[in-house]
Scaffold this motif. Structure first.
Motif, PDB file in Angstrom:
ATOM      1  N   ARG A  72       0.672  -1.117  -0.033  1.00  0.00           N
ATOM      2  CA  ARG A  72      -0.062  -0.076   0.045  1.00  0.00           C
ATOM      3  C   ARG A  72       0.911   1.256   0.048  1.00  0.00           C
ATOM      4  O   ARG A  72       0.596   2.163  -0.696  1.00  0.00           O
ATOM      5  CB  ARG A  72      -0.741   0.043   1.289  1.00  0.00           C
ATOM      6  N   ALA A  73       2.020   1.198   0.864  1.00  0.00           N
ATOM      7  CA  ALA A  73       2.767   2.373   0.826  1.00  0.00           C
ATOM      8  C   ALA A  73       3.652   2.595  -0.402  1.00  0.00           C
ATOM      9  O   ALA A  73       3.665   3.858  -0.805  1.00  0.00           O
ATOM     10  CB  ALA A  73       3.756   2.266   2.095  1.00  0.00           C
ATOM     11  N   ARG A  74       3.869   1.625  -0.895  1.00  0.00           N
ATOM     12  CA  ARG A  74       4.657   1.697  -2.530  1.00  0.00           C
ATOM     13  C   ARG A  74       3.766   2.276  -3.432  1.00  0.00           C
ATOM     14  O   ARG A  74       3.984   3.177  -4.088  1.00  0.00           O
ATOM     15  CB  ARG A  74       5.117   0.421  -3.025  1.00  0.00           C
ATOM     16  N   LYS A  75       2.360   1.597  -3.478  1.00  0.00           N
ATOM     17  CA  LYS A  75       1.451   2.193  -4.643  1.00  0.00           C
ATOM     18  C   LYS A  75       1.055   3.673  -4.183  1.00  0.00           C
ATOM     19  O   LYS A  75       0.859   4.292  -4.929  1.00  0.00           O
ATOM     20  CB  LYS A  75       0.303   1.189  -4.578  1.00  0.00           C
ATOM     21  N   ALA A  76       0.996   4.162  -2.837  1.00  0.00           N
ATOM     22  CA  ALA A  76       0.701   5.527  -2.530  1.00  0.00           C
ATOM     23  C   ALA A  76       1.681   6.287  -3.133  1.00  0.00           C
ATOM     24  O   ALA A  76       1.380   7.447  -3.620  1.00  0.00           O
ATOM     25  CB  ALA A  76       0.343   5.488  -1.161  1.00  0.00           C
ATOM     26  N   ARG A  77       2.949   5.963  -3.062  1.00  0.00           N
ATOM     27  CA  ARG A  77       3.909   6.796  -3.679  1.00  0.00           C
ATOM     28  C   ARG A  77       4.235   6.779  -5.281  1.00  0.00           C
ATOM     29  O   ARG A  77       5.043   7.485  -5.618  1.00  0.00           O
ATOM     30  CB  ARG A  77       5.303   6.478  -2.883  1.00  0.00           C
ATOM     31  N   GLY A  78       3.509   5.887  -5.739  1.00  0.00           N
ATOM     32  CA  GLY A  78       3.438   5.898  -7.125  1.00  0.00           C
ATOM     33  C   GLY A  78       4.713   5.002  -7.791  1.00  0.00           C
ATOM     34  O   GLY A  78       4.841   5.030  -8.884  1.00  0.00           O
ATOM     35  N   PHE A  79       5.263   4.063  -7.059  1.00  0.00           N
ATOM     36  CA  PHE A  79       6.281   3.301  -7.409  1.00  0.00           C
ATOM     37  C   PHE A  79       5.937   1.866  -7.822  1.00  0.00           C
ATOM     38  O   PHE A  79       4.858   1.423  -7.208  1.00  0.00           O
ATOM     39  CB  PHE A  79       7.291   3.128  -6.124  1.00  0.00           C
ATOM     40  N   SER A  80       6.431   1.370  -8.764  1.00  0.00           N
ATOM     41  CA  SER A  80       6.402  -0.216  -9.183  1.00  0.00           C
ATOM     42  C   SER A  80       7.280  -0.991  -8.587  1.00  0.00           C
ATOM     43  O   SER A  80       8.287  -0.289  -8.016  1.00  0.00           O
ATOM     44  CB  SER A  80       6.436  -0.220 -10.641  1.00  0.00           C
ATOM     45  N   ARG A 138      12.055   5.402   1.220  1.00  0.00           N
ATOM     46  CA  ARG A 138      11.500   5.781  -0.239  1.00  0.00           C
ATOM     47  C   ARG A 138       9.906   5.896  -0.153  1.00  0.00           C
ATOM     48  O   ARG A 138       9.606   6.665  -0.923  1.00  0.00           O
ATOM     49  CB  ARG A 138      11.996   4.653  -1.213  1.00  0.00           C
ATOM     50  N   VAL A 139       9.391   4.925   0.736  1.00  0.00           N
ATOM     51  CA  VAL A 139       7.953   5.060   0.777  1.00  0.00           C
ATOM     52  C   VAL A 139       7.408   6.084   1.766  1.00  0.00           C
ATOM     53  O   VAL A 139       6.275   6.405   2.027  1.00  0.00           O
ATOM     54  CB  VAL A 139       7.362   3.840   1.003  1.00  0.00           C
ATOM     55  N   GLU A 140       8.289   6.990   2.389  1.00  0.00           N
ATOM     56  CA  GLU A 140       7.823   8.017   3.461  1.00  0.00           C
ATOM     57  C   GLU A 140       7.255   7.349   4.533  1.00  0.00           C
ATOM     58  O   GLU A 140       6.151   7.990   5.028  1.00  0.00           O
ATOM     59  CB  GLU A 140       7.361   9.196   2.777  1.00  0.00           C
ATOM     60  N   ARG A 141       7.559   6.265   5.313  1.00  0.00           N
ATOM     61  CA  ARG A 141       6.752   5.887   6.582  1.00  0.00           C
ATOM     62  C   ARG A 141       7.914   5.475   7.486  1.00  0.00           C
ATOM     63  O   ARG A 141       9.142   5.139   7.203  1.00  0.00           O
ATOM     64  CB  ARG A 141       6.278   4.394   5.928  1.00  0.00           C
ATOM     65  N   GLY A 142       7.620   5.197   8.635  1.00  0.00           N
ATOM     66  CA  GLY A 142       8.292   4.893   9.853  1.00  0.00           C
ATOM     67  C   GLY A 142       8.660   3.549   9.701  1.00  0.00           C
ATOM     68  O   GLY A 142       7.967   2.522   9.335  1.00  0.00           O
TER      69      GLY A 142
END
Length: 114
Positions: free
Chosen positions: A35-43, A80-84
């Motif tokens: 979810r965090a990866r998709k929220a940042r728009g990364f594949s 990279r996904v800006e999460r803790g």
């Protein structure tokens, strides 16, 4: 990264080297990484280029088949996904178990001192 922790002589005088292994982080929720990866728009392919790891490793982390990863990879993913770090991973070294002692040893020591 390996750090030499101890050198001992064994056998014919050759030193035996023991290495300290890398710290491992457990995945808290595999779906949260996705979810965090998709929220940042990364594949997954974008992340592999950034992390210098394989796409299979990212996929395994997101599916939950790879339960642990290195601490350095976990930190890079979180950055990279800006999460803790504590949102996505569990640090097993931080979960120290309390030590349990029996009263017999203390009692025996107290008798010997007295």
């Amino acid at each position: 990264m390996y750090v030499i922790t101890e050198r001992r002589t064994c056998g014919y005088g050759r030193p035996k080297i023991r290495y300290q292994r890398e710290a491992w982080m457990r995945v808290k929720d595999p779906a949260a990484i996705r979810r965090a990866r998709k929220a940042r728009g990364f594949s997954q392919r974008d992340l592999t280029a950034l992390f210098k790891c394989t796409q299979a490793a990212i996929s395994a982390l997101e599916r939950g088949t790879m339960k642990t990863c290195g601490a350095d990879l976990a930190k890079i993913i979180c950055r990279r996904v800006e999460r803790g770090l504590e949102d996505l991973f569990i640090d097993p070294s931080a979960e120290a178990l309390p030590s349990v002692t029996t009263g017999t040893r203390t009692t025996q020591h107290a008798k010997a001192v007295a």
